[in-house]
Design an enzyme around this catalytic site. Sequence first.
Site, PDB file in Angstrom:
ATOM      1  CD  GLU A  58      23.345  55.626 175.688  1.00 46.61           C
ATOM      2  OE1 GLU A  58      23.169  54.445 176.049  1.00 46.61           O
ATOM      3  OE2 GLU A  58      24.396  56.014 175.163  1.00 46.61           O
ATOM      4  CG  HIS A  62      28.606  78.703 196.025  1.00 44.21           C
ATOM      5  ND1 HIS A  62      28.773  79.805 196.818  1.00 44.21           N
ATOM      6  CD2 HIS A  62      28.154  77.723 196.849  1.00 44.21           C
ATOM      7  CE1 HIS A  62      28.447  79.499 198.070  1.00 44.21           C
ATOM      8  NE2 HIS A  62      28.066  78.245 198.110  1.00 44.21           N
ATOM      9  CE  LYS A  82      29.188  54.619 168.588  1.00 45.56           C
ATOM     10  NZ  LYS A  82      28.720  53.294 168.960  1.00 45.56           N
TER      11      LYS A  82
HETATM   12  O1  PA5 Z   1      24.533  51.863 176.847  1.00 45.29           O
HETATM   13  C1  PA5 Z   1      25.137  51.463 175.869  1.00 45.29           C
HETATM   14  O2  PA5 Z   1      24.777  50.448 175.242  1.00 45.29           O
HETATM   15  C2  PA5 Z   1      26.363  52.197 175.374  1.00 45.29           C
HETATM   16  O3  PA5 Z   1      26.691  53.254 176.221  1.00 45.29           O
HETATM   17  C3  PA5 Z   1      27.551  51.243 175.285  1.00 45.29           C
HETATM   18  O4  PA5 Z   1      27.782  50.678 176.543  1.00 45.29           O
HETATM   19  C4  PA5 Z   1      28.799  51.961 174.795  1.00 45.29           C
HETATM   20  O5  PA5 Z   1      28.554  52.532 173.539  1.00 45.29           O
HETATM   21  C5  PA5 Z   1      29.963  50.997 174.682  1.00 45.29           C
HETATM   22  O6  PA5 Z   1      29.689  49.948 173.837  1.00 45.29           O
HETATM   23  P1  PA5 Z   1      30.572  48.646 173.845  1.00 45.29           P
HETATM   24  O7  PA5 Z   1      30.411  47.996 175.159  1.00 45.29           O
HETATM   25  O8  PA5 Z   1      30.069  47.801 172.717  1.00 45.29           O
HETATM   26  O9  PA5 Z   1      32.008  49.093 173.617  1.00 45.29           O
END
Ligand code: PA5
Length: 434
Positions: free
Chosen positions: A285, A306, A420
Amino acid sequence: MIQVDISHVWGQLSLPDLLATEKDVFAAHKTLTEGTGLGNDFLGWLKLPTREETQELRRIRAAAQRIRANSDVFVVIGIGGSYLGPRAAIELLQGVNHNIGKGKGDPQIFFAGNGLSTRAWNELCRLLEGKDFSVAIISKSGTTTEPAIATRALLGMLEQKYGVADAKERIFAITDPTKGALRQMATEAGWETFVIPANVGGRYSVLTPVGLLPMAVAGIDPMEVMAGAADAMERYDLRSFENPVWLYAAIRNLLYRNGKAIELFESFEPGFRMFGGWWQQLFGETEGKDGKGIFPVTAELTADLHSLGQMIQQGQRNIFETMVRFDPPEKRAVVGPDAKNLDGLNYLEGKTLDFVDEQAFQGTLAAHVDGGVPVITMQMGQLNSEKLGEMFYFLELSCGVSAYLLGVNPFNQPGVEFYKRNMFKLLGKPGYEA
Ligand code: PA5
């Protein structure tokens, strides 16, 4: 210090290549620590580690003690950065089977809200049948679909089982200090809350209550984890290639520029798989944007030799590996005798399992390097709570430096919104009709 060994990349890169990056790595590190780069409003994680038992840490310990005393099961709701860190920590230190045989006094820990599978939900309901349980809701926003659905259902189950007033004592919200739906729900309902600082993004939040409360419930001392991270914060501030952060960030960047688009992050510990998942999100990310980024994949050795072994050895030459090693635990296992020797293993009689494991590591390393795969190795030393804190901080810092070297904003994730939007439109969520 974590030892990063880059001696197995030299077939593909040269020392002058590495030295030529010095100015850039220095600048990336400086940009990060001085907060002058893109995304600089999300740098709170840099200063999270502490050796002081803060009020928040005391509350975490107290809440964990109550949960341990009154619950057979602790359900941790969250997804992405609000999920992977705590699970990674618990499985790395306690193994993937950590729940077996546990109950009140040392509760089982299950994770919910990290997907939309009805089978997983049904399984959780079965596991909670007849059990006393408590719930931590982890969400910075409080509106992420997966954890919000799990929250709604688990709150209903808690209230039905204990009544509204008693259920309240079993609900813990870990969220933004002031804003968001979960903050509002917690305030209105009077649940105990813990803070994810506004300037700490999800994937950098493991050293906040996001990671520390579930760890404490699992019996992992949060102060030990923080002490390891505090050590890392001081030791890895070094501005030279003696800093393993610099080596890791610079080498993976050079390999990427030389056509190595995939990094396999592996260990020989089965408990490492979720930690690999945490690393995968952290680097994926952080770096995967603007058409750039190394694709992060985790694997478990020797098991995956494996399955993936063939591909690593002889497939497309666009990968490099980072192999993580730990010192063996004190309690050793030994290969026993067998008079018949039908399996042909008598040549190993009396040898320890970790000796065999070490030869497998050395053999794999040599084979993959021969096959044209550069390998970075990380010697972590003994695995314990302090080391875990050190590893989290070390990798977060490496990731931040690496992303600035790559030239991307390390702290946003605009791409995550695309699925989303489509899903909301299909679900008929108000405001997403167009
Ligand atoms: O790294 C990030 O920001 C995301 O992976 C969030 O942690 C994830 O989408 C969850 O979001 P939230 O904590 O608002 O539910």
